[in-house]
Design an enzyme around this catalytic site. Sequence first.
Site, PDB file in Angstrom:
ATOM      1  N   LYS A 111       0.821  -1.218   0.000  1.00 61.16           N
ATOM      2  CA  LYS A 111       0.000   0.000   0.000  1.00 61.16           C
ATOM      3  C   LYS A 111       0.853   1.265   0.000  1.00 61.16           C
ATOM      4  O   LYS A 111       0.467   2.267  -0.582  1.00 61.16           O
ATOM      5  CB  LYS A 111      -0.965   0.005   1.189  1.00 61.16           C
ATOM      6  CG  LYS A 111      -2.054  -1.043   1.011  1.00 61.16           C
ATOM      7  CD  LYS A 111      -3.256  -0.797   1.881  1.00 61.16           C
ATOM      8  CE  LYS A 111      -4.356  -1.769   1.478  1.00 61.16           C
ATOM      9  NZ  LYS A 111      -5.564  -1.660   2.249  1.00 61.16           N
ATOM     10  N   LYS A 194      -5.241  -9.390  -6.230  1.00 61.31           N
ATOM     11  CA  LYS A 194      -6.427  -9.568  -5.378  1.00 61.31           C
ATOM     12  C   LYS A 194      -7.561  -8.620  -5.804  1.00 61.31           C
ATOM     13  O   LYS A 194      -7.289  -7.466  -6.140  1.00 61.31           O
ATOM     14  CB  LYS A 194      -6.006  -9.251  -3.932  1.00 61.31           C
ATOM     15  CG  LYS A 194      -7.038  -9.559  -2.887  1.00 61.31           C
ATOM     16  CD  LYS A 194      -6.543  -9.131  -1.515  1.00 61.31           C
ATOM     17  CE  LYS A 194      -6.770  -7.657  -1.268  1.00 61.31           C
ATOM     18  NZ  LYS A 194      -7.277  -7.303   0.055  1.00 61.31           N
ATOM     19  N   LYS A 197     -10.938  -3.106  -3.106  1.00 59.73           N
ATOM     20  CA  LYS A 197     -11.722  -1.863  -3.187  1.00 59.73           C
ATOM     21  C   LYS A 197     -10.909  -0.754  -3.836  1.00 59.73           C
ATOM     22  O   LYS A 197     -11.453   0.135  -4.464  1.00 59.73           O
ATOM     23  CB  LYS A 197     -12.103  -1.384  -1.782  1.00 59.73           C
ATOM     24  CG  LYS A 197     -12.986  -2.304  -0.999  1.00 59.73           C
ATOM     25  CD  LYS A 197     -13.514  -1.556   0.222  1.00 59.73           C
ATOM     26  CE  LYS A 197     -13.823  -2.480   1.351  1.00 59.73           C
ATOM     27  NZ  LYS A 197     -12.688  -2.696   2.267  1.00 59.73           N
TER      28      LYS A 197
END
Length: 332
Positions: A111, A194, A197
């Site tokens: 991230k 993956k 969102k």
Amino acid sequence: MNRIFSGMQPTRQLHLGNYLGALRNWVALQDQYECVFCVVDLHALTISQEPEVLRNNIREVTAAYIAAGIDPEKNILFNQSFVPAHSELAWILSCYTPLGWLNRMTQFKEKAGKQKDQANLGLYSYPVLMAADILLYKATHVPVGEDQKQHLELARDIAGAFNRHYGQDYFPLPEPQILGEATRVMSLRDGRKKMSKSDESEYSRINMTDDADTIAQKIRKAKTDPEPLPDTVEALEARPEADNLVTIYAALAGETREKVLASFAGAQFSSFKTSLVDLSVAKLAPITRRMNELLADKGEIDRLLRRGGERATALAERHLVEIKDIIGLLRP
Ligand code: AQP
């Protein structure tokens, strides 16, 4: 006593990965365990949030839980920021967490990307807050998708470090429950990533609020390869996109991938996708409908969250007092 804790972030809409990897399993587990289900809104602050959007997302995730089948009376259902003890325990536990443990967390690396120095401290210490969420309720089991396995291991390590330091088994070591066929649902655009969102492409995921036409469009556009479906699971190994669609079908149908292949071996993706659209719409449409009904009465959602928050507070405060006593924090 066996107690479950689990949560989801109110960052954008929940998707099929959240549903199949976690939420659906919670529904199945609620009859066997005492459950604490949380909308982890403090975790959502690790990315930039518009206040009104965040407020709506908290209600939307709550509605998704209930629409999927979580009973807000039987279980404790609340939003994390209602219970200040989460933040307090996170601070305490951070003092038992070596930096080296956090430096190993792959989700932070993914991230934060290349700009690690620009990443906020919350994103870095996120797994400690997650450990606090779980340990505050002395949860024994945590049903999550596969991507959370490393964070769960860290929560166990932190619990173990605390217990060792004070020479007592205060915290149970929480067991991950990674259940079902779809423990890691992949992006519809890239079978090696993956479903998430935060993916820029709307076509990478099916949202729990998507209508039938949108679901159909997304599945029709899902990346595949030119070969027909194989007849063994082993033959899916080198075909991530095919594997993902078969896995999604299996999870939605409540079957194994072997069983799905027994029905579709030799089929072209065009016809398999038609069946997958029908199945997805049949399973998701009733949940979406119920979500929309619930969201029409925001006052009722807030009332449920408040009631759940009060029940969570009672349990959390009791444990926090015990923890402070163990540590030696004076309560004059
Ligand atoms: N693709 C997935 N397959 C299976 N399970 C998944 N989960 C998430 N994505 C998948 C599980 O859903 C639960 C809630 O996740 P979260 O909302 O707390 O955070 P996340 O894992 O960070 O979800 P996203 O969608 O991937 O969000 P972003 O893009 O913000 O990172 C967890 O149990 C998780 O394992």
